[in-house]
Design a protein around this motif. Structure first.
Motif, short mmCIF file in Angstrom:
data_model
loop_
_atom_site.label_atom_id
_atom_site.label_comp_id
_atom_site.label_asym_id
_atom_site.label_seq_id
_atom_site.Cartn_x
_atom_site.Cartn_y
_atom_site.Cartn_z
N LYS A 48 38.98 50.36 38.65
CA LYS A 48 40.14 50.03 37.82
C LYS A 48 41.31 50.90 38.24
CE LYS A 48 41.59 49.87 32.99
NZ LYS A 48 41.23 50.28 31.62
N LEU A 49 42.49 50.31 38.28
CA LEU A 49 43.70 51.04 38.61
C LEU A 49 43.85 52.22 37.66
CD1 LEU A 49 46.13 50.76 40.55
CD2 LEU A 49 47.31 49.56 38.71
N GLY A 50 44.03 53.40 38.18
CA GLY A 50 44.18 54.59 37.35
C GLY A 50 42.86 55.27 37.00
N GLY A 51 41.75 54.75 37.50
CA GLY A 51 40.44 55.38 37.27
C GLY A 51 39.58 54.59 36.31
N GLY A 52 38.36 55.00 36.24
CA GLY A 52 37.40 54.27 35.40
C GLY A 52 36.92 53.03 36.10
N GLY A 53 36.79 51.97 35.37
CA GLY A 53 36.34 50.72 35.94
C GLY A 53 35.21 50.14 35.11
N LEU A 54 34.46 49.29 35.75
CA LEU A 54 33.40 48.56 35.09
C LEU A 54 32.15 48.63 35.96
CD1 LEU A 54 32.59 46.42 32.90
CD2 LEU A 54 33.44 44.70 34.49
N SER A 55 31.01 48.89 35.34
CA SER A 55 29.75 48.87 36.09
C SER A 55 28.69 48.22 35.23
CB SER A 55 29.33 50.27 36.52
OG SER A 55 29.11 51.09 35.39
N GLY A 56 27.72 47.65 35.90
CA GLY A 56 26.64 46.99 35.19
C GLY A 56 25.53 46.59 36.13
N ALA A 57 24.66 45.73 35.62
CA ALA A 57 23.51 45.28 36.39
C ALA A 57 23.09 43.90 35.92
CB ALA A 57 22.35 46.26 36.23
N PHE A 58 22.30 43.25 36.73
CA PHE A 58 21.71 41.97 36.36
C PHE A 58 20.25 42.20 36.01
CE2 PHE A 58 25.27 40.89 39.08
CZ PHE A 58 25.91 39.92 38.31
N GLY A 59 19.82 41.67 34.87
CA GLY A 59 18.46 41.87 34.40
C GLY A 59 17.46 40.87 34.95
N VAL A 84 39.94 37.23 37.54
CA VAL A 84 40.63 37.55 36.31
C VAL A 84 40.78 39.07 36.20
CG1 VAL A 84 38.53 37.59 34.92
CG2 VAL A 84 40.70 37.12 33.81
N GLY A 85 41.96 39.52 35.76
CA GLY A 85 42.18 40.96 35.58
C GLY A 85 42.70 41.69 36.79
N THR A 86 42.83 41.01 37.95
CA THR A 86 43.42 41.68 39.11
C THR A 86 44.93 41.68 38.93
OG1 THR A 86 43.45 39.61 40.37
CG2 THR A 86 41.59 41.05 40.75
N PRO A 87 45.63 42.66 39.34
CA PRO A 87 45.22 43.80 40.15
C PRO A 87 44.78 45.03 39.36
CG PRO A 87 47.60 43.80 40.01
CD PRO A 87 47.10 42.61 39.20
N ILE A 88 44.79 44.95 38.02
CA ILE A 88 44.37 46.13 37.25
C ILE A 88 42.92 46.48 37.59
CG2 ILE A 88 43.91 47.03 34.94
CD1 ILE A 88 46.39 45.39 34.03
N TYR A 89 42.07 45.45 37.65
CA TYR A 89 40.69 45.64 38.11
C TYR A 89 40.63 45.17 39.56
CZ TYR A 89 38.99 46.68 33.45
OH TYR A 89 38.77 47.28 32.25
N SER A 90 39.97 45.91 40.39
CA SER A 90 39.90 45.61 41.82
C SER A 90 39.30 44.23 42.06
CB SER A 90 39.03 46.67 42.52
OG SER A 90 38.84 46.32 43.87
N ASN A 91 39.74 43.62 43.12
CA ASN A 91 39.17 42.34 43.56
C ASN A 91 37.81 42.57 44.23
OD1 ASN A 91 39.11 39.54 44.11
ND2 ASN A 91 39.95 39.88 46.14
N VAL A 92 37.51 43.82 44.59
CA VAL A 92 36.27 44.16 45.31
C VAL A 92 35.18 44.57 44.34
CG1 VAL A 92 35.24 45.71 47.03
CG2 VAL A 92 37.60 44.93 47.31
#
Length: 191
Positions: free
Chosen positions: A47-58, A171-179
């Protein structure tokens, strides 16, 4: 602190592969089924400015076929069920499952099928293939390292980067990375 203690601490901090130096991809020849027991498919998005999103598939499944005579003729197929996504935040999980991102109600599977496997070392390979999500397919590349081989079981560490925009999930780019960074542990059982 003694030199011996510093050397011990340095040795403990180095990454260590669990694959024996005597084991190679060719030794792992066979067909393996991948399941969720011991395996994991994790992802993160910066995420722009740090942080971001992480997760997993069950939930996911797949097969790995390793050709002992020619590793280049090996193949991998993985199916991920996006309705099993988990970030630890119910509201975000619901958003990811919605038609804004995975659209898991109408696109219940994400599938990767290899098109080539190129050996890069005794225990490493680059796997190219086609990833299909939300009805869109695109070429993707992952790196794999054989971490262990014992009693009919193989363990691979697999990493790769995928662009969300290729699959209509930007959705959410560029605040959230496209990668999207993938970090996977895939345990395969012979059979």
């Amino acid at each position: 602190m003694s030199v011996r203690m510093l050397a011990l601490l340095a040795a403990l901090s180095l990454p260590v592969s669990t694959a024996s130096a005597d084991v190679s991809l060719g030794d792992a020849a066979g067909r393996y089924s991948i399941g969720t027991g011991g395996s994991s498919i994790r992802f993160s998005i910066a995420k722009l400015g740090g942080g971001g999103l992480s997760g997993a598939f069950g939930r996911f499944s797949g097969t790995i076929r390793i050709d002992g005579a020619d590793v280049g003729r090996s193949s991998v197929e993985i199916t991920i069920f996006p309705d099993s996504v988990g970030t630890g935040q119910g509201r975000i999980d619901a958003f990811l499952r919605s038609d804004a991102v995975f659209d898991s109600a109408n696109a219940p599977q994400i599938v990767f099928r290899s098109t080539s496997v190129k050996r890069t070392g005794d225990t490493t390979a680059v796997i190219a293939g086609r990833l299909t999500a939300r009805g869109k397919s695109s070429p993707e590349v992952f790196t794999a390292r054989l971490d262990s081989l014992k009693r009919g079981t193989v363990a691979f560490h697999v990493t790769g980067k995928v662009l969300r925009s290729r699959y209509g999930m930007d959705v959410g780019t560029p605040i959230y990375s496209n990668v999207v960074d993938f970090d996977m542990t895939l345990i395969g059982r012979r059979g």
